[in-house]
Each structure stands twice: as structure tokens, then as C-alpha cells.
Scaffold this motif. Structure first.
Motif, mmCIF file in Angstrom:
data_model
loop_
_atom_site.group_PDB
_atom_site.id
_atom_site.type_symbol
_atom_site.label_atom_id
_atom_site.label_comp_id
_atom_site.label_asym_id
_atom_site.label_seq_id
_atom_site.Cartn_x
_atom_site.Cartn_y
_atom_site.Cartn_z
ATOM 1 N N ASN A 95 0.906 -1.111 -0.116
ATOM 2 C CA ASN A 95 0.066 -0.037 -0.108
ATOM 3 C C ASN A 95 0.894 1.433 -0.033
ATOM 4 O OD1 ASN A 95 -2.372 -1.784 0.253
ATOM 5 N ND2 ASN A 95 -2.388 -1.762 2.388
ATOM 6 N N HIS A 96 2.113 1.061 0.131
ATOM 7 C CA HIS A 96 2.896 2.277 -0.115
ATOM 8 C C HIS A 96 2.734 3.337 1.313
ATOM 9 C CE1 HIS A 96 4.324 1.074 -3.840
ATOM 10 N NE2 HIS A 96 3.062 0.795 -4.270
ATOM 11 N N THR A 97 2.317 2.658 2.306
ATOM 12 C CA THR A 97 1.757 3.524 3.481
ATOM 13 C C THR A 97 2.842 4.408 3.896
ATOM 14 O OG1 THR A 97 0.174 1.722 3.943
ATOM 15 C CG2 THR A 97 0.731 3.439 5.581
ATOM 16 N N GLU A 98 4.026 4.148 4.235
ATOM 17 C CA GLU A 98 4.882 4.891 4.751
ATOM 18 C C GLU A 98 5.381 5.957 3.867
ATOM 19 O OE1 GLU A 98 9.624 4.242 6.346
ATOM 20 O OE2 GLU A 98 7.859 2.856 7.306
ATOM 21 N N SER A 99 5.571 5.823 2.504
ATOM 22 C CA SER A 99 5.833 6.750 1.571
ATOM 23 C C SER A 99 4.662 7.705 1.721
ATOM 24 C CB SER A 99 6.032 6.300 0.115
ATOM 25 O OG SER A 99 6.984 5.454 0.170
ATOM 26 N N PHE A 100 3.615 7.283 1.820
ATOM 27 C CA PHE A 100 2.208 8.487 1.744
ATOM 28 C C PHE A 100 2.321 9.232 3.037
ATOM 29 C CE2 PHE A 100 -1.932 9.327 3.277
ATOM 30 C CZ PHE A 100 -2.418 10.185 2.035
ATOM 31 N N TYR A 101 2.802 8.733 4.232
ATOM 32 C CA TYR A 101 2.757 9.448 5.405
ATOM 33 C C TYR A 101 4.062 10.271 5.728
ATOM 34 C CZ TYR A 101 -1.728 7.658 6.924
ATOM 35 O OH TYR A 101 -2.965 7.472 6.731
ATOM 36 N N THR A 102 5.160 9.925 4.905
ATOM 37 C CA THR A 102 6.438 10.661 4.957
ATOM 38 C C THR A 102 6.057 11.913 4.284
ATOM 39 O OG1 THR A 102 7.692 8.700 5.001
ATOM 40 C CG2 THR A 102 8.498 10.797 4.073
ATOM 41 N N GLU A 103 5.387 11.860 2.971
ATOM 42 C CA GLU A 103 4.852 13.121 2.096
ATOM 43 C C GLU A 103 4.159 13.734 3.082
ATOM 44 O OE1 GLU A 103 3.324 11.977 -1.485
ATOM 45 O OE2 GLU A 103 5.110 10.970 -2.261
ATOM 46 N N LYS A 104 3.160 13.542 3.809
ATOM 47 C CA LYS A 104 2.298 14.132 4.788
ATOM 48 C C LYS A 104 3.158 14.758 5.737
ATOM 49 C CE LYS A 104 -1.665 13.493 6.050
ATOM 50 N NZ LYS A 104 -2.990 12.785 6.569
ATOM 51 N N PHE A 105 4.207 14.309 6.375
ATOM 52 C CA PHE A 105 5.152 14.759 7.293
ATOM 53 C C PHE A 105 5.946 15.938 6.789
ATOM 54 C CE2 PHE A 105 9.098 15.059 9.603
ATOM 55 C CZ PHE A 105 8.476 15.218 10.940
ATOM 56 N N ILE A 106 6.327 15.564 5.381
ATOM 57 C CA ILE A 106 7.358 16.728 4.898
ATOM 58 C C ILE A 106 6.400 17.920 4.414
ATOM 59 C CG2 ILE A 106 8.493 17.346 2.774
ATOM 60 C CD1 ILE A 106 9.468 14.362 2.737
ATOM 61 N N GLU A 107 5.041 17.848 4.141
ATOM 62 C CA GLU A 107 4.226 18.810 3.819
ATOM 63 C C GLU A 107 3.916 19.732 5.043
ATOM 64 O OE1 GLU A 107 1.028 17.462 1.956
ATOM 65 O OE2 GLU A 107 1.898 16.604 -0.008
ATOM 66 N N LYS A 108 3.921 18.899 5.949
ATOM 67 C CA LYS A 108 3.527 19.814 7.380
ATOM 68 C C LYS A 108 4.694 20.353 8.067
ATOM 69 C CE LYS A 108 0.566 18.638 11.593
ATOM 70 N NZ LYS A 108 0.052 17.592 12.433
ATOM 71 N N TYR A 109 5.952 19.790 7.987
ATOM 72 C CA TYR A 109 7.211 20.207 8.629
ATOM 73 C C TYR A 109 8.223 20.415 7.596
ATOM 74 C CZ TYR A 109 4.813 18.626 12.905
ATOM 75 O OH TYR A 109 4.021 18.486 13.963
ATOM 76 N N PRO A 110 7.908 21.210 6.530
ATOM 77 C CA PRO A 110 8.938 21.431 5.597
ATOM 78 C C PRO A 110 10.242 22.243 6.263
ATOM 79 C CG PRO A 110 7.270 23.087 5.271
ATOM 80 C CD PRO A 110 6.898 22.058 6.433
#
Length: 261
Positions: A72-87
Motif C-alpha cells: 500500500n506504500h503506506t510509509e511513503s504516503f505518510y512521509t510526504e504528509k510529514f514533509i508537507e506539514k514540517y518543511p
């Protein structure tokens, strides 16, 4: 979700204490998740199924989580969310890791581990019950060791302060006080868990541990006033006398008292 982070030198006993902390808090009616629990909760799609699957052998649940996360590429998806939230935080970590004197392979692994931590944090915020605790033995505060502590020079506490002001703020820190000499002796016996220290001389390892102690003390001082709880556990005394003292401190801390010293 409430965030609890361990803080302490390598060899201080963080990993050993995780299951014990879980059991003590569970007995007091608190729900505690670690990283693997968060992954499993996501795979199960709900807390009821999670409690059932959690009783299965650990090798089965680990395999289940590994397969589903890859598919499901779960970690990649939530990594992107983290980067967007804490650039700004991610940019600062990338910049700092490029200047900490390690080789490129170690640097890439350090960044990968940090982003994986961010992904778990974002996933936990989304799926964990609001009154549950996420317990991290290698959390954002502990990453100060990877980013700012060196065998060659004193830690730059101004940079540490800037980093601490950008990370997701923990509600509780479990700070394990350990003498650098004791940590050194344990690392000599058990091996060096930090890969960039594998080839370090004994003198370099001692320097690293002294610098790490300075950084750990600074983290607790800087964040202390903003924490809901600061639980200080003395590795040189309380661990020797048994875990009853630790249980009492946890019981007191997570009932009425905001700070245990």
C-alpha cells in the motif's frame, strides 16, 4: 494522541524499559502504542480487530505489517504528509546531516530513519485514539544524538535549540540519567548500536558520550517548562534497586503529579 519520548545515552536502558513501561501503564488503565503497534492498528483498520490480531505470534504480525506497508506504500504516503506539514524541520535536518562529518551512506540512513519516524508520527495522529499514548524509544528528541553530537567537537547548543523548536512537541519525556562512564562500559560489552561509532576509538567514544550527555541535559532543560511531565529515572541507582521505584514514579506521574524528579 499523546506523545511520550525516551531520552538517554546509548546503553542507558531505553529499549529494555519499553515493555516494562507498557505493562505498568496498561495496569493503570492507559492505552500505549509503540511504532509496530501503530503499523498494526493501521493494517487492522480498527482498534477491535487490532486487539484480536495483537494476540497472535509476533512473527506473524510483523510479517503482516511488512507485506501490507509495502503493497500500500503506506510509509511513503505518510512521509510526504510529514514533509508537507514540517518543511522547515525536514530542510533543517537535511542541511544539518550534511555537515556532521559522516559518510554518505550513514547520512542517507540517518535521513531515512528520521523520515520514517515522521511517517509513524503522522499515521499515529490520524488513527490512534485521542486519549492513547504513543511511546517512542527513538523519538524526535533522541535524534539530537544523530544530528548534533560528534566525536570531534562540542555540540552546538544553538543549533539543538533551533531543532527543538521545530519538532513535534512531546507531552512527556522519560529521561534516563546515566553516567557516560557506565554507558561506555555497557557499549563495550554489548556493542555499539550507533553505526557511525563502529570504527571509533575508545577515546572518541568517550568524547561522544560526554557530548551526548551535555546535549541530553540541554534538551530536558529547554523543553522542561513546556512538558506535561518530565519523569527522571536514575540508571545508576533505581535500576539496581529494582523496578518497584520506577513503577511508583510512573504511577504518580500519570495520575496527578505533572513532574517527577
Amino acid at each position: 494522541m499523546k506523545l511520550i519520548e525516551f531520552l538517554g545515552l546509548p546503553g542507558s536502558g531505553k529499549t529494555t524499559l519499553v515493555p516494562f513501561i507498557n505493562s505498568v501503564m496498561a495496569k493503570n488503565g492507559h492505552t500505549v502504542f509503540n511504532r509496530q503497534d501503530v503499523r498494526l492498528l493501521h493494517v487492522c483498520g480498527g482498534y477491535k480487530k487490532f486487539r484480536i490480531v495483537q494476540k497472535l505470534p509476533s512473527f506473524f504480525t510483523k510479517a503482516l505489517v511488512k507485506v501490507f506497508f509495502k503493497l500500500n506504500h503506506t510509509e511513503s504516503f505518510y512521509t510526504e504528509k510529514f514533509i508537507e506539514k514540517y518543511p522547515d524541520l525536514v530542510a533543517y535536518v537535511l542541511k544539518t546531516s550534511a555537515k556532521n562529518g559522516v559518510n554518505e551512506k550513514v547520512r542517507k540512513n540517518s535521513i531515512r530513519w528520521f523520515l520514517s519516524l515522521g511517517a509513524i508520527y503522522e499515521l499515529a495522529q490520524e488513527i490512534m485514539p485521542s486519549n492513547a499514548y504513543l511511546l517512542l524509544d527513538e523519538g524526535f528528541c533522541q535524534k539530537v544524538l544523530n544530528l548534533f553530537v560528534s566525536v570531534h567537537k562540542d555540540p552546538n547548543l544553538d543549533k539543538v535549540k533551533k531543532y527543538l523548536e521545530m519538532i513535534p512537541q512531546p507531552d512527556t519525556i522519560l529521561f534516563i540519567q546515566t553516567d557516560p562512564t557506565l554507558a561506555f562500559d555497557r557499549m563495550k560489552v554489548r556493542g555499539r548500536a550507533i553505526k557511525r561509532l563502529f570504527n571509533a576509538s575508545d577515546d572518541e567514544l568517550k568524547t561522544f558520550l560526554v557530548n551526548a550527555k551535555i546535549s541530553m541535559d540541554f534538551v530536558t532543560q529547554h523543553l522542561g517548562s513546556s512538558l506535561s511531565r518530565l519523569v527522571i529515572l536514575d540508571n545508576t541507582q533505581e535500576f539496581v534497586s529494582g523496578k518497584d521505584t520506577i513503577s511508583r514514579k510512573l504511577n504518580d506521574s500519570f495520575s496527578t503529579h505533572p513532574v517527577v524528579s
